[in-house]
Write a protein that holds these residues in place. Structure first.
Motif, PDB file in Angstrom:
ATOM      1  N   THR A   1      23.109  53.974  31.616  1.00 47.89           N
ATOM      2  CA  THR A   1      23.320  52.548  31.371  1.00 47.89           C
ATOM      3  C   THR A   1      23.006  51.731  32.611  1.00 47.89           C
TER       4      THR A   1
ATOM      5  N   LEU B   1      18.964  58.230  22.997  1.00 50.07           N
ATOM      6  CA  LEU B   1      20.324  57.886  23.373  1.00 50.07           C
ATOM      7  C   LEU B   1      21.056  59.120  23.879  1.00 50.07           C
TER       8      LEU B   1
ATOM      9  N   ASN C   1      24.305  52.080  18.863  1.00 46.28           N
ATOM     10  CA  ASN C   1      22.887  52.021  19.208  1.00 46.28           C
ATOM     11  C   ASN C   1      22.701  51.379  20.575  1.00 46.28           C
ATOM     12  N   SER C   2      21.503  51.472  21.123  1.00 45.61           N
ATOM     13  CA  SER C   2      21.242  51.029  22.498  1.00 45.61           C
ATOM     14  C   SER C   2      21.420  49.529  22.662  1.00 45.61           C
TER      15      SER C   2
ATOM     16  N   TRP D   1      25.135  48.796  22.685  1.00 47.25           N
ATOM     17  CA  TRP D   1      25.711  49.342  23.914  1.00 47.25           C
ATOM     18  C   TRP D   1      25.416  48.455  25.114  1.00 47.25           C
ATOM     19  N   GLN D   2      24.207  47.901  25.191  1.00 43.36           N
ATOM     20  CA  GLN D   2      23.846  47.051  26.323  1.00 43.36           C
ATOM     21  C   GLN D   2      24.673  45.770  26.327  1.00 43.36           C
TER      22      GLN D   2
END
Length: 314
Positions: A240, A256, A266-267, A270-271
């Motif tokens: 991350t 991932l 999902n990415s 998560w971001q």
């Protein structure tokens, strides 16, 4: 706070106006870097006396974050003498508690009075408000003494968010540990001074134990420890952190980490979680159905918006 719903809480305390907790004041040029160690030491020292474990923390320039796990069952198991010993490590106690610890005999009436104090202290030693109060009062006094001034040092008591499920807990811990990287104070987790992620990595390298940091135990039937593996968590934080560095975006693998796949994150979500956690949620953080259930159980007349919970945590 409701320990019946979750033992995990994210707390934040911020300084008033332009007061500096740590760092270098760009207006006066004064360095307060040494205060970072004051605060990190006090977080550990206070947790050592409380039935509270540190899950994550990060000491920033004018605020700090800490994720705590409260263990009321641990406090209930302490003997009266153990409660008094722990309270005396923080405060002077009472005349009766001092006499008791010195081995003096107390008549039944005085002993009953002492037991009332013991139960009060037992309750306080698993209370997040008391934990934050002790930490913040110590730092405020030391900072005001150093600055030769009086008055408020913190803008308020503290902000708290209840972390209701594994997704909320994991994303909040990563959000906290990655604070210095987002603020461009560090480039990697292992160089993020005064954070829990660096303390964990240092412990691995030295094969030492961090007594007051909650253990990563994976999924266990007894529910003790953080429900993840430490290696997975460190890999996730590193992954991350590299995403957050714009000059490294092209080097990030598209796959991932397994821990995110297991939790169904999902990415993109998560971001957002690891860069905007505080602004996306108010007091209760978790999947939409869990937040709605908690609000219903507490008989809220109006359930707060759960759009972000649904979009980011499912």
């Amino acid at each position: 706070m409701s320990l019946a719903d979750t033992p995990y809480y994210h707390c934040v305390a911020r300084c008033v106006r332009r007061a500096y907790l740590c760092g270098v004041d760009r207006y006066s040029g004064t360095s307060y870097e040494h205060r970072r160690q004051w605060l990190e030491d006090k977080l550990h020292e206070t947790a050592n006396a409380f039935a509270i474990k540190l899950c994550a923390y990060a000491v920033m320039s004018n605020h700090y974050h800490v994720v705590l796990r409260v263990q009321p069952e641990l406090a209930e198991a302490w003997s009266d003498r153990e409660v008094i010993r722990r309270w005396h490590s923080l405060f002077a106690g009472s005349v009766l508690s001092q006499r008791f610890m010195n081995g003096d005999a107390l008549d039944p009436v005085l002993y009953e009075r002492l037991l009332e104090d013991v139960e009060t202290w037992r309750s306080r030693l698993c209370d997040i408000s008391w934990y934050m109060r002790i930490v913040n009062e110590f730092i405020a006094r030391e900072a005001n003494k150093e600055d030769d001034c009086t008055g408020r040092f913190w803008e308020g008591r503290f902000k708290s968010q209840a972390l209701l499920d594994e997704r909320a807990l994991l994303s909040c811990m990563a959000y906290v540990d990655l604070n210095p990287i987002r603020a461009k104070m560090a480039k990697t987790p292992e160089t993020s001074n005064h954070t829990s992620i660096k303390a964990r990595i240092d412990s691995l390298n030295s094969q030492a134990t961090q007594r007051n940091l909650e253990d990563f135990t994976g999924i266990r039937a007894d529910g003790n420890g953080l429900p993840f593996k430490l290696a997975d968590y460190i890999e996730l934080v590193d992954w991350t952190g590299r995403i957050m560095r714009q000059d490294k975006r092209g080097a990030i693998a598209s796959e991932l980490p397994p821990i995110l796949e297991r939790l169904g994150l999902n990415s993109d979500a998560w971001q957002v979680l690891t860069t905007q956690f505080e602004t996306q949620f108010q007091h209760w953080v978790g999947s939409e159905h869990i937040v709605r259930q908690v609000c219903s159980d507490k008989h809220y007349q109006r359930i707060p918006s759960t759009v972000n919970h649904r979009q980011l945590l499912g």
